[in-house]
Motif scaffolding. Structure first.
Motif, PDB file in Angstrom:
ATOM      1  N   ILE A   1      34.855  40.759  45.684  1.00  0.00           N
ATOM      2  CA  ILE A   1      35.167  41.402  44.502  1.00  0.00           C
ATOM      3  C   ILE A   1      36.726  41.717  44.379  1.00  0.00           C
ATOM      4  CG2 ILE A   1      35.121  43.864  43.465  1.00  0.00           C
ATOM      5  CD1 ILE A   1      32.272  44.108  44.457  1.00  0.00           C
ATOM      6  N   ASN A   2      37.341  41.875  45.778  1.00  0.00           N
ATOM      7  CA  ASN A   2      38.950  42.217  45.663  1.00  0.00           C
ATOM      8  C   ASN A   2      39.480  40.712  45.502  1.00  0.00           C
ATOM      9  OD1 ASN A   2      38.886  44.925  46.188  1.00  0.00           O
ATOM     10  ND2 ASN A   2      37.753  44.760  48.140  1.00  0.00           N
ATOM     11  N   ALA A   3      39.254  39.908  45.970  1.00  0.00           N
ATOM     12  CA  ALA A   3      39.750  38.499  45.862  1.00  0.00           C
ATOM     13  C   ALA A   3      39.662  38.055  44.326  1.00  0.00           C
ATOM     14  CB  ALA A   3      39.101  37.537  46.673  1.00  0.00           C
ATOM     15  N   CYS A   4      38.539  38.153  43.672  1.00  0.00           N
ATOM     16  CA  CYS A   4      38.702  38.142  42.144  1.00  0.00           C
ATOM     17  C   CYS A   4      39.358  38.865  41.627  1.00  0.00           C
ATOM     18  CB  CYS A   4      36.942  37.969  41.761  1.00  0.00           C
ATOM     19  SG  CYS A   4      36.126  36.603  42.469  1.00  0.00           S
ATOM     20  N   ALA A   5      39.534  40.183  41.635  1.00  0.00           N
ATOM     21  CA  ALA A   5      40.198  41.063  40.925  1.00  0.00           C
ATOM     22  C   ALA A   5      41.612  40.840  41.034  1.00  0.00           C
ATOM     23  CB  ALA A   5      40.072  42.572  41.453  1.00  0.00           C
ATOM     24  N   ALA A   6      42.022  40.395  42.072  1.00  0.00           N
ATOM     25  CA  ALA A   6      43.463  40.242  42.376  1.00  0.00           C
ATOM     26  C   ALA A   6      43.843  38.806  41.481  1.00  0.00           C
ATOM     27  CB  ALA A   6      43.838  39.843  43.924  1.00  0.00           C
ATOM     28  N   ARG A   7      42.911  37.903  41.454  1.00  0.00           N
ATOM     29  CA  ARG A   7      43.147  36.686  40.915  1.00  0.00           C
ATOM     30  C   ARG A   7      43.081  37.031  39.243  1.00  0.00           C
ATOM     31  NH1 ARG A   7      41.760  31.320  42.934  1.00  0.00           N
ATOM     32  NH2 ARG A   7      41.783  29.891  41.430  1.00  0.00           N
ATOM     33  N   LEU A   8      42.072  37.916  38.988  1.00  0.00           N
ATOM     34  CA  LEU A   8      42.083  38.239  37.531  1.00  0.00           C
ATOM     35  C   LEU A   8      43.324  38.496  36.939  1.00  0.00           C
ATOM     36  CD1 LEU A   8      40.232  38.172  34.933  1.00  0.00           C
ATOM     37  CD2 LEU A   8      39.441  40.283  36.002  1.00  0.00           C
ATOM     38  N   ARG A   9      43.990  39.690  37.591  1.00  0.00           N
ATOM     39  CA  ARG A   9      44.950  40.299  37.286  1.00  0.00           C
ATOM     40  C   ARG A   9      46.307  39.472  37.193  1.00  0.00           C
ATOM     41  NH1 ARG A   9      44.100  45.931  37.198  1.00  0.00           N
ATOM     42  NH2 ARG A   9      41.977  46.463  37.718  1.00  0.00           N
ATOM     43  N   GLU A  10      46.465  38.631  38.276  1.00  0.00           N
ATOM     44  CA  GLU A  10      47.398  37.784  38.296  1.00  0.00           C
ATOM     45  C   GLU A  10      47.630  36.797  37.046  1.00  0.00           C
ATOM     46  OE1 GLU A  10      49.368  34.196  41.203  1.00  0.00           O
ATOM     47  OE2 GLU A  10      47.553  35.466  41.984  1.00  0.00           O
ATOM     48  N   GLY A  11      46.403  36.117  36.919  1.00  0.00           N
ATOM     49  CA  GLY A  11      46.290  35.195  35.625  1.00  0.00           C
ATOM     50  C   GLY A  11      46.399  35.948  34.452  1.00  0.00           C
ATOM     51  N   LEU A  12      45.906  37.250  34.171  1.00  0.00           N
ATOM     52  CA  LEU A  12      46.202  37.868  33.008  1.00  0.00           C
ATOM     53  C   LEU A  12      47.738  38.287  32.574  1.00  0.00           C
ATOM     54  CD1 LEU A  12      43.060  40.095  33.167  1.00  0.00           C
ATOM     55  CD2 LEU A  12      43.341  38.370  31.441  1.00  0.00           C
ATOM     56  N   GLU A  13      48.243  38.586  33.683  1.00  0.00           N
ATOM     57  CA  GLU A  13      49.606  38.950  33.828  1.00  0.00           C
ATOM     58  C   GLU A  13      50.487  37.668  33.267  1.00  0.00           C
ATOM     59  OE1 GLU A  13      50.134  40.857  37.379  1.00  0.00           O
ATOM     60  OE2 GLU A  13      49.265  42.714  36.692  1.00  0.00           O
ATOM     61  N   LYS A  14      49.995  36.509  33.494  1.00  0.00           N
ATOM     62  CA  LYS A  14      50.825  35.377  32.916  1.00  0.00           C
ATOM     63  C   LYS A  14      50.931  35.006  31.747  1.00  0.00           C
ATOM     64  CE  LYS A  14      50.601  33.355  37.748  1.00  0.00           C
ATOM     65  NZ  LYS A  14      50.146  32.227  38.625  1.00  0.00           N
ATOM     66  N   ILE A  15      49.671  35.653  31.109  1.00  0.00           N
ATOM     67  CA  ILE A  15      49.462  35.409  29.499  1.00  0.00           C
ATOM     68  C   ILE A  15      50.698  36.047  28.928  1.00  0.00           C
ATOM     69  CG2 ILE A  15      48.015  35.551  27.472  1.00  0.00           C
ATOM     70  CD1 ILE A  15      45.632  35.511  29.445  1.00  0.00           C
ATOM     71  N   PRO A  16      51.627  35.100  27.911  1.00  0.00           N
ATOM     72  CA  PRO A  16      52.572  35.711  27.326  1.00  0.00           C
ATOM     73  C   PRO A  16      52.367  36.872  26.220  1.00  0.00           C
ATOM     74  CG  PRO A  16      52.508  33.337  27.068  1.00  0.00           C
ATOM     75  CD  PRO A  16      51.414  33.862  27.732  1.00  0.00           C
ATOM     76  N   GLN A  17      51.170  36.700  25.732  1.00  0.00           N
ATOM     77  CA  GLN A  17      50.676  37.895  24.704  1.00  0.00           C
ATOM     78  C   GLN A  17      50.302  39.225  25.704  1.00  0.00           C
ATOM     79  OE1 GLN A  17      49.648  34.894  24.651  1.00  0.00           O
ATOM     80  NE2 GLN A  17      50.809  33.983  23.003  1.00  0.00           N
ATOM     81  N   VAL A  18      50.051  39.325  26.753  1.00  0.00           N
ATOM     82  CA  VAL A  18      49.688  40.520  27.308  1.00  0.00           C
ATOM     83  C   VAL A  18      50.659  41.307  27.945  1.00  0.00           C
ATOM     84  CG1 VAL A  18      48.645  41.399  29.707  1.00  0.00           C
ATOM     85  CG2 VAL A  18      47.441  39.317  28.213  1.00  0.00           C
ATOM     86  N   GLU A  19      50.992  42.718  27.429  1.00  0.00           N
ATOM     87  CA  GLU A  19      51.740  43.588  27.488  1.00  0.00           C
ATOM     88  C   GLU A  19      51.319  44.214  28.914  1.00  0.00           C
ATOM     89  OE1 GLU A  19      55.102  45.899  27.101  1.00  0.00           O
ATOM     90  OE2 GLU A  19      54.255  44.571  25.598  1.00  0.00           O
ATOM     91  N   ALA A  20      50.480  44.681  29.380  1.00  0.00           N
ATOM     92  CA  ALA A  20      50.040  45.206  30.856  1.00  0.00           C
ATOM     93  C   ALA A  20      48.597  45.064  31.061  1.00  0.00           C
ATOM     94  CB  ALA A  20      50.468  46.648  30.684  1.00  0.00           C
ATOM     95  N   VAL A  21      48.257  44.982  32.286  1.00  0.00           N
ATOM     96  CA  VAL A  21      47.076  45.059  32.887  1.00  0.00           C
ATOM     97  C   VAL A  21      46.680  46.399  33.580  1.00  0.00           C
ATOM     98  CG1 VAL A  21      45.189  43.823  34.289  1.00  0.00           C
ATOM     99  CG2 VAL A  21      47.008  42.383  32.994  1.00  0.00           C
ATOM    100  N   THR A  22      45.775  47.058  33.365  1.00  0.00           N
ATOM    101  CA  THR A  22      45.331  48.286  33.779  1.00  0.00           C
ATOM    102  C   THR A  22      44.186  48.429  34.575  1.00  0.00           C
ATOM    103  OG1 THR A  22      44.643  49.389  31.770  1.00  0.00           O
ATOM    104  CG2 THR A  22      47.079  49.455  32.235  1.00  0.00           C
ATOM    105  N   GLY A  23      43.782  49.594  35.180  1.00  0.00           N
ATOM    106  CA  GLY A  23      42.753  49.729  35.877  1.00  0.00           C
ATOM    107  C   GLY A  23      42.692  49.631  37.456  1.00  0.00           C
ATOM    108  N   LEU A  24      41.519  49.389  37.852  1.00  0.00           N
ATOM    109  CA  LEU A  24      41.303  49.099  39.397  1.00  0.00           C
ATOM    110  C   LEU A  24      40.364  48.340  39.577  1.00  0.00           C
ATOM    111  CD1 LEU A  24      42.406  50.566  42.017  1.00  0.00           C
ATOM    112  CD2 LEU A  24      40.585  52.176  41.826  1.00  0.00           C
ATOM    113  N   GLY A  25      40.406  47.372  40.471  1.00  0.00           N
ATOM    114  CA  GLY A  25      39.331  46.301  41.034  1.00  0.00           C
ATOM    115  C   GLY A  25      38.795  45.715  39.707  1.00  0.00           C
TER     116      GLY A  25
END
Length: 401
Positions: free
Chosen positions: A308-332
């Motif tokens: 869960i934690n590894a996939c959560a980190a990978r997901l946030r890292e990938g989303l933050e690289k998308i130019p149209q994404v302002e911010a990624v929030t939440g937990l896990g």
């Protein structure tokens, strides 16, 4: 029956309180759902956080089927092994002392409010019954939990509401101090991540200060973990991220693995004030549902949480690289995506469905609640689809990418 016939029948016979997508989910396996026309979808919603083990998990299905063939229901006038087994597992995992089982998150939160008021009346007498919750919170759609919900948009048309509820802004400790001055408060109720409020996590310092303030005044701290609990944030309870031991915790959603369940977990001092006749639920502790709940919890070992934690980190890292994404929030694996350029979350959701990805929305954000069994490959596929969708969706203003 095909999609059109099923939707037509729904429109004729089902009360239209949901804004449904024009998709008929017919079956599922793991992370994948198929509609009535055979199209497949990578599901990053898990039925709004319910399908913790994905669709039709074989071990979960076998546990449920075996129990259903042996005993599907009895009343709470009698004991059943699955109910006591699930209660023991929950108490050992959370450090709580007793459990009351119901059928939903709203019912769990109703039960928590009753437990808090009963404790207060028993300990201090009448006149100390107010429940304080946070602005932007969401606690359910029954009248009491709707009143506890700190969003005006949910309150329209349903008054008059129950009395003795109040609201303070999240992360504003002084506002809470002022609300406690009259001495009429029995409990503070909060989500550690406000899900329906936009997937916003509370500040850790604020949470600790609230807990200390409540303990000082013997005001019960209720943590609504209906959405954040059962592994969703990378620990069994989100409270564990904050080193927090509430007086009352509510659970639902992922606990049943797809079957309806709610749970009120409480410390001994609260439980001691609740006796026979003080609360009840006909279907609470249902043996089939509890068997499913045990199957869910039995999967949650160290390796499960590591994934869960590894996939959560990978997901946030990938989303933050998308130019149209302002911010990624939440937990896990409870993720909110704020968008640039005035892009509408509802439009992104629709386009994702066309591309074979199921996502949710929360206010103006995309919300992701994938099954807890996802793989790195699932993460990469979802990020790729979201990147493609956001790239093809033009900005609604001139300020965003």
């Amino acid at each position: 029956m095909n999609t059109d016939k099923i939707i037509k029948r729904d429109k004729k016979y089902v009360l239209h309180t949901y804004a449904r997508s024009p998709i008929v989910i017919e079956r599922g396996s793991g992370m994948t759902a198929w509609d009535a026309d055979g199209k497949s979808y990578l599901d990053f919603t898990s039925g709004i956080g319910v399908n913790a083990l994905g669709y039709a998990d074989p071990q979960w299905a076998a546990a449920v089927a075996e129990q259903a063939a042996q005993l599907q229901h009895t009343s709470n006038l009698y004991y059943t092994a699955p109910c006591t087994k699930l209660a023991r597992k929950l108490c050992k995992l959370t450090g709580m002392d007793k459990v009351f089982f119901g059928n939903s998150g709203a019912e769990a939160n109703e039960g928590a409010i009753k437990c808090a008021r009963k404790y207060s009346v028993t300990t201090y007498g009448p006149g100390r019954s107010k429940v304080i919750s946070l602005v932007n919170s969401f606690h359910g759609r029954t009248l009491a939990t709707l009143t506890a919900t700190g969003q005006d948009v949910f309150h329209h048309d349903f008054g008059p509401f129950p009395e003795n509820f109040g609201y303070v802004p999240a992360n504003d400790l002084e506002a809470l101090r002022q609300a406690l001055i009259p001495g009429d408060v029995c409990a503070v109720m909060m989500e550690l991540v406000q899900g329906e409020g936009g997937v916003v996590a509370l500040d850790a310092d604020y949470v600790h200060d609230v807990a200390a303030l409540c303990a000082e005044k013997d005001i019960l701290l209720i943590v609504d973990e209906v959405q954040t609990g059962v592994g969703r944030t990378g620990t069994f309870l989100a409270s564990q991220h904050f080193a927090l031991q509430p007086d009352i915790v509510t659970l639902a959603k992922g606990l049943g693995g797809g079957l309806p369940i709610g749970a009120v977990l409480m410390k001994e001092k609260v439980a001691d004030t609740m006796g026979p006749g003080s609360h009840g639920s006909t279907f609470g502790g249902n043996p089939v549902v509890c068997a499913g709940g045990c199957a869910v919890i039995d999967r949650m070992d160290d390796a499960f949480f590591d994934n869960i934690n590894a996939c959560a980190a990978r997901l946030r890292e990938g989303l933050e690289k998308i130019p149209q994404v302002e911010a990624v929030t939440g937990l896990g694996l409870m993720v909110g995506i704020a968008l640039k350029g005035g892009r509408k979350a509802s439009e992104v959701r629709t386009l994702c469905e066309h591309h074979g990805l199921l996502v949710l929305t929360a206010k103006d954000r995309i919300r992701l609640l994938p099954p807890l069994i996802l793989t790195p490959e699932d993460v990469d596929t979802a990020v790729q689809i979201l990147a493609e969708v956001l790239a093809e969706l033009p900005a609604d203003d001139q300020t965003g990418a």
